[in-house]
Design a protein around this motif. Structure first.
Motif, PDB file in Angstrom:
ATOM      1  N   ARG A  42      40.146   0.696  46.939  1.00 15.09           N
ATOM      2  CA  ARG A  42      40.428   1.617  45.804  1.00 15.09           C
ATOM      3  C   ARG A  42      41.855   1.654  45.659  1.00 15.09           C
ATOM      4  N   ARG A  43      42.303   1.610  44.540  1.00 19.02           N
ATOM      5  CA  ARG A  43      43.640   1.827  44.067  1.00 19.02           C
ATOM      6  C   ARG A  43      44.049   3.120  43.189  1.00 19.02           C
ATOM      7  N   MET A  44      44.986   3.762  43.547  1.00 14.41           N
ATOM      8  CA  MET A  44      45.309   4.643  42.723  1.00 14.41           C
ATOM      9  C   MET A  44      46.978   5.095  42.636  1.00 14.41           C
ATOM     10  N   ARG A  45      47.296   5.581  41.575  1.00 16.18           N
ATOM     11  CA  ARG A  45      48.616   5.799  41.261  1.00 16.18           C
ATOM     12  C   ARG A  45      49.002   7.329  41.219  1.00 16.18           C
ATOM     13  N   VAL A  46      50.219   7.551  41.757  1.00 18.41           N
ATOM     14  CA  VAL A  46      50.814   8.908  41.938  1.00 18.41           C
ATOM     15  C   VAL A  46      51.630   8.940  40.743  1.00 18.41           C
ATOM     16  N   LYS A  47      51.815   9.617  39.614  1.00 13.55           N
ATOM     17  CA  LYS A  47      52.964   9.691  38.748  1.00 13.55           C
ATOM     18  C   LYS A  47      52.849  11.110  37.741  1.00 13.55           C
ATOM     19  N   ARG A  48      53.870  10.826  36.934  1.00 14.44           N
ATOM     20  CA  ARG A  48      54.131  12.243  36.222  1.00 14.44           C
ATOM     21  C   ARG A  48      53.588  11.781  34.944  1.00 14.44           C
ATOM     22  N   ASP A  49      52.604  12.383  34.192  1.00 20.93           N
ATOM     23  CA  ASP A  49      52.086  12.210  32.860  1.00 20.93           C
ATOM     24  C   ASP A  49      52.379  13.306  31.845  1.00 20.93           C
ATOM     25  N   ASN A  50      53.168  13.362  30.852  1.00 23.74           N
ATOM     26  CA  ASN A  50      53.546  14.446  29.950  1.00 23.74           C
ATOM     27  C   ASN A  50      53.573  15.713  30.801  1.00 23.74           C
ATOM     28  N   GLU A  51      54.637  15.504  31.893  1.00 26.59           N
ATOM     29  CA  GLU A  51      55.180  16.793  32.468  1.00 26.59           C
ATOM     30  C   GLU A  51      54.111  17.302  33.478  1.00 26.59           C
ATOM     31  N   ILE A  52      53.085  16.578  33.636  1.00 30.93           N
ATOM     32  CA  ILE A  52      51.982  16.991  34.539  1.00 30.93           C
ATOM     33  C   ILE A  52      51.927  15.910  35.636  1.00 30.93           C
ATOM     34  N   TRP A  53      52.034  16.237  36.990  1.00 32.26           N
ATOM     35  CA  TRP A  53      51.818  15.201  38.018  1.00 32.26           C
ATOM     36  C   TRP A  53      50.339  15.054  38.157  1.00 32.26           C
ATOM     37  N   THR A  54      50.202  13.530  38.166  1.00 33.58           N
ATOM     38  CA  THR A  54      48.674  13.194  38.452  1.00 33.58           C
ATOM     39  C   THR A  54      48.627  12.358  39.503  1.00 33.58           C
ATOM     40  N   ILE A  55      47.131  12.075  40.024  1.00 35.13           N
ATOM     41  CA  ILE A  55      46.830  11.172  41.184  1.00 35.13           C
ATOM     42  C   ILE A  55      45.504  10.379  40.893  1.00 35.13           C
ATOM     43  N   GLY A  56      45.717   9.106  40.849  1.00 39.36           N
ATOM     44  CA  GLY A  56      44.516   8.421  40.280  1.00 39.36           C
ATOM     45  C   GLY A  56      44.022   8.843  39.073  1.00 39.36           C
ATOM     46  N   GLY A  57      45.199   9.152  38.179  1.00 41.77           N
ATOM     47  CA  GLY A  57      44.687   9.453  36.747  1.00 41.77           C
ATOM     48  C   GLY A  57      44.112  11.077  36.605  1.00 41.77           C
ATOM     49  N   LEU A  58      43.856  11.512  37.743  1.00 42.55           N
ATOM     50  CA  LEU A  58      43.271  12.791  37.604  1.00 42.55           C
ATOM     51  C   LEU A  58      44.256  14.168  37.929  1.00 42.55           C
ATOM     52  N   THR A  59      43.998  15.145  37.374  1.00 46.36           N
ATOM     53  CA  THR A  59      44.550  16.623  37.919  1.00 46.36           C
ATOM     54  C   THR A  59      43.400  17.520  38.253  1.00 46.36           C
ATOM     55  N   TRP A  60      43.921  18.459  39.105  1.00 44.54           N
ATOM     56  CA  TRP A  60      42.902  19.439  39.648  1.00 44.54           C
ATOM     57  C   TRP A  60      42.397  20.319  38.439  1.00 44.54           C
ATOM     58  N   ASP A  61      42.943  20.319  37.319  1.00 46.80           N
ATOM     59  CA  ASP A  61      42.645  21.089  36.238  1.00 46.80           C
ATOM     60  C   ASP A  61      41.092  20.438  35.776  1.00 46.80           C
ATOM     61  N   GLU A  62      41.314  19.037  35.764  1.00 46.57           N
ATOM     62  CA  GLU A  62      40.155  18.324  35.267  1.00 46.57           C
ATOM     63  C   GLU A  62      38.975  18.542  36.160  1.00 46.57           C
ATOM     64  N   VAL A  63      39.315  18.393  37.428  1.00 43.53           N
ATOM     65  CA  VAL A  63      38.365  18.488  38.457  1.00 43.53           C
ATOM     66  C   VAL A  63      37.493  19.960  38.327  1.00 43.53           C
ATOM     67  N   VAL A  64      38.282  21.101  38.264  1.00 45.77           N
ATOM     68  CA  VAL A  64      37.926  22.240  37.877  1.00 45.77           C
ATOM     69  C   VAL A  64      36.945  22.330  36.755  1.00 45.77           C
ATOM     70  N   LYS A  65      37.516  21.664  35.639  1.00 46.68           N
ATOM     71  CA  LYS A  65      36.788  21.911  34.283  1.00 46.68           C
ATOM     72  C   LYS A  65      35.511  21.087  34.541  1.00 46.68           C
ATOM     73  N   SER A  66      35.265  20.207  35.106  1.00 44.57           N
ATOM     74  CA  SER A  66      34.035  19.528  35.486  1.00 44.57           C
ATOM     75  C   SER A  66      33.028  20.166  36.269  1.00 44.57           C
ATOM     76  N   GLY A  67      33.344  21.350  36.571  1.00 44.41           N
ATOM     77  CA  GLY A  67      32.363  22.027  37.707  1.00 44.41           C
ATOM     78  C   GLY A  67      32.671  21.404  38.775  1.00 44.41           C
ATOM     79  N   TYR A  68      33.787  21.013  39.384  1.00 50.27           N
ATOM     80  CA  TYR A  68      33.970  20.271  40.740  1.00 50.27           C
ATOM     81  C   TYR A  68      33.021  18.996  40.755  1.00 50.27           C
ATOM     82  N   ARG A  69      32.637  18.494  39.629  1.00 49.64           N
ATOM     83  CA  ARG A  69      31.998  17.228  39.919  1.00 49.64           C
ATOM     84  C   ARG A  69      32.799  16.005  39.828  1.00 49.64           C
TER      85      ARG A  69
END
Ligand code: C2O
Ligand code: CU
Ligand code: CU
Length: 678
Positions: A385-412
């Motif tokens: 698997r490949r994932m990038r760590v980077k800053r996107d619009n002032e937000i740090w992301t990992i593998g294109g995700l943020t924790w906020d998205e994890v939370v909003k998905s109901g941790y899915r």
């Protein structure tokens, strides 16, 4: 890169807002330091003695149905006060009120139950956020519900029961706060401690006891009143100008002319180090995050990011008595350095008689262990698997995700979903030249296969759980997803990055739409703290009498802070070897009566019975209000009379109703009792 405070401020923007509406600006524009301390308060290198946190003793030990020993511990997260800045005290948050927290030591195969109480104030006294906590034992393959999941929060007045299996090979772990969005400030405020897992291989190869020394390295900046400053430069990183080792600025340790083992943890929330010895001599690297390396490595300097642990052996026998050996920091790209951040601590070689007991006192080990993680081969991998760590619009992301998205998905939402026992290769890419990211994967130990296609550094050739992904670097990691099914976090361990919002999760052996018996939040909820349970356990290491009383009043912004019990740390060089306990002072402290009716005086009395040598000087007992739901506060100190009795009458503060009281004697004894309120 050394930049001036002026530049740092331009990067960083605003200062911090004090607890009670008081703005605490950081650093005047002229100052070449991050701290705003008056020069006479500024700590200077090599003025302090290294202390080692006490080892916590279990409150009880039981045997599980399957025959495993289980040790029970209880820790309070509470306010404390640290003596870092000359002439001023620093309010901290601490496990049992201290930074670093007490060390937990355990043998492989013995399980641990840890009751973690939150008796912190509701809001952070300086930064105002809600002090909910989540405790992560970093380096442990714990079940998801005991892994410190960021949203598995324990609020004020609650206790969470954690379970640690300790079946992994010997290693240096650490426990620290992991609360969603506030991990950086809570860890920076002091919520971090060591946890040492021992096994027979390690005990037969490496120095033990007083020659096995934990070193927690961190950096800090201070406001003029001695309280911690915080400026993470718009979530890029915090760069303090004061380097602490075990909570003391640039300390000195006296050493015998023999080999010592140092377990170096970088607990800085952002800063990475490039450590070396002032002599230019190599250290012998013997263990990485996940324990022993296959073979020892001679290393003259190494890059060490947040949360990485490296265990090194240093042979002081080659230096004459009187020699000072410094541990220095040559720094790495994208750190902000100040006058003294190039120094860390010093070792003063003594001519005291050399204790050569135990393994590796004189001769360095070479071959260490056949680590199962290091025996994995890429051909076992079923997926890359490949994932990038980077800053996107002032937000740090990992593998294109943020924790906020994890939370909003109901941790899915997950980044990866390996099957149980799958071996995979994960490739992590940092294409930015402007940042480094220490990436941490929970649950697993991994092997670093390569960095930018080349072999990893010699000192990384051991089992790891954090990898330094430097500027423009791509690392390939090989790991096996074993032991538990469930959801685990992966994140950057530069904590302002983690909090905003460079964190995601992966699932092992499950579909996140399934009912999850190990749901990281629901499977084990915190419960209210019961008032009459024992609150805190005494330290196993005999501590010198805590004679110093640190006053926190008088400095603005900290007025509401009350003094917290601070177990006195011990000087490793002064700690007697474990084999000769009869000379130790033991104090059995009891509270025989405790009474406080609302708006009436409170009265407490009890006894203190000493065995062993009686310490010189007068003895006293200090009482603390440890009522659940409040931060602990001191009620008063009273002398113990020649018959070993004491009693104290005190007036309550406005609205104060004491329901639980804790006594600490200057001779080391402690006791807790529920207060009669009728
Ligand atoms: Cu040391 Cu997820 O953390
Ligand atoms: Cu971890
Ligand atoms: Cu990062």
């Amino acid at each position: 890169m050394a930049i001036s405070r002026r530049q740092a401020l331009q990067i960083g923007g605003i200062g911090i807002i004090g607890a009670f509406g008081l703005a605490v600006p950081l650093g005047s524009v002229e100052a070449k330091s991050a701290s705003r301390l008056d020069p006479r308060n500024m700590p200077r290198p090599y003025q302090r003695t290294l202390t080692v946190p006490p080892v916590l003793a279990p409150s009880k030990t039981t045997v599980d149905a399957d025959g495993h020993t289980r040790h029970h511990y209880r820790i309070q997260q509470k306010l404390g006060s640290a003596n870092i800045v000359p002439g001023l005290s620093t309010p901290i948050l601490g496990y049992n009120g201290t930074f670093p927290g007490p060390t937990i030591k355990v043998n492989q195969g013995n399980r641990i139950s840890l009751m973690m109480d939150n008796v912190l104030p509701l809001l952070h006294p300086q930064w105002g956020y809600r002090l909910d906590t989540s405790t992560h034992l970093h380096g442990s393959a714990s079940l998801p519900q005991f892994d410190g999941y960021a949203n598995d929060l324990t609020g004020l007045g609650y206790c969470k029961d954690y379970e640690y299996p300790n079946f992994q090979p010997a290693r240096t772990l650490w426990y620290h706060d992991h609360a969603v969005h506030n991990t950086a400030q809570s860890v920076y405020s002091g919520l971090a401690g060591h946890y040492h897992l021992h096994d027979e291989v390690e005990q037969s190869l490496l120095p033990q006891g007083q020659f096995d020394v934990p070193l927690t390295v961190s950096d800090a900046m201070f406001a003029a009143n001695g309280s911690l400053g915080y400026d993470d430069n718009t979530h890029s990183g915090l760069w303090g100008d004061v380097i602490l080792v075990n909570g003391a600025p640039w300390p000195v340790m006296k050493v015998q002319r023999r080999i010592y083992r140092f377990r170096i943890l970088n607990a800085s929330i952002s800063r990475s180090y490039r450590f070396s010895l002032s002599t230019g001599d190599p250290v012998t690297m013997v263990a990485t995050d996940g324990g022993l390396m296959p073979s020892a490595q001679q290393v003259t300097s190494w890059r060490h990011s947040s949360a990485e642990r490296y265990e090194v052996l240093i042979d002081f026998s080659k230096y004459p008595a009187g020699k000072r050996v410094e541990l220095r920091n040559a720094s790495n790209k994208n750190n902000v350095d100040y006058d003294n951040t190039g120094r860390v601590m010093a070792f003063d070689v003594t001519n005291e008689p050399v204790d050569t007991s135990g393994p590796a006192a004189r001769v360095m080990p070479t071959l260490l262990t056949a680590s199962t993680t290091m025996s994995l081969t890429p051909s076992q991998s079923v997926k890359t698997r490949r994932m990038r760590v980077k800053r996107d619009n002032e937000i740090w992301t990992i593998g294109g995700l943020t924790w906020d998205e994890v939370v909003k998905s109901g941790y899915r939402k997950v980044l990866a979903d390996p099957d149980l026992d799958d071996v995979e290769i994960w490739e992590i890419e940092n294409s930015s030249g402007g940042w480094f990211h220490p990436v941490h994967i929970h649950l697993v130990d991994f092997q670093i296969l390569s960095r930018n296609g080349k072999a990893p550094f010699s000192y990384e050739r051991g089992p790891k759980d954090v990898v330094y992904v430097g500027e423009g670097e791509t690392v390939r990691l090989l790991m096996k997803f074993e032991h538990h099914r469930g959801r685990y976090m992966i994140h950057c361990h530069n904590l302002p990055h983690e909090d905003h919002d460079m964190m995601a999760q992966f699932s092992v052996g499950m579909d996140t739409d399934d009912v999850d018996p190990n749901h990281p939040i629901e499977a084990s909820r915190p419960h209210p703290i019961t008032p009459d349970a024992p609150v805190e356990e005494p330290a196993e290491t005999p501590s010198p009498a805590p004679t110093e009383t640190v006053e926190t009043g008088g400095s603005t912004g900290t007025a509401e802070l009350t003094e917290a019990a601070t177990p006195a740390p011990t000087d490793p060089a002064a700690t007697p070897p474990a084999a000769e306990p009869p000379t130790v002072t033991k104090d059995v402290l009891t509270i025989t009566s405790a009474r406080h009716r609302l708006r009436k005086d409170m009265t407490f009395s009890g006894t203190s019975k000493v065995t062993g040598p009686v310490p010189p000087g007068s003895a006293s007992v200090t009482l603390y209000d440890v009522s659940p739901g409040r931060s602990s506060s001191k009620l008063g100190t009273v002398a113990i009379n020649s018959l070993g009795n004491w009693s104290l009458t005190a007036k309550p503060g406005p609205g104060q109703q004491v329901t639980s009281v804790r006594a600490e004697s200057s001779r080391g004894g402690t006791a807790t009792r529920r207060v009669d309120t009728r």
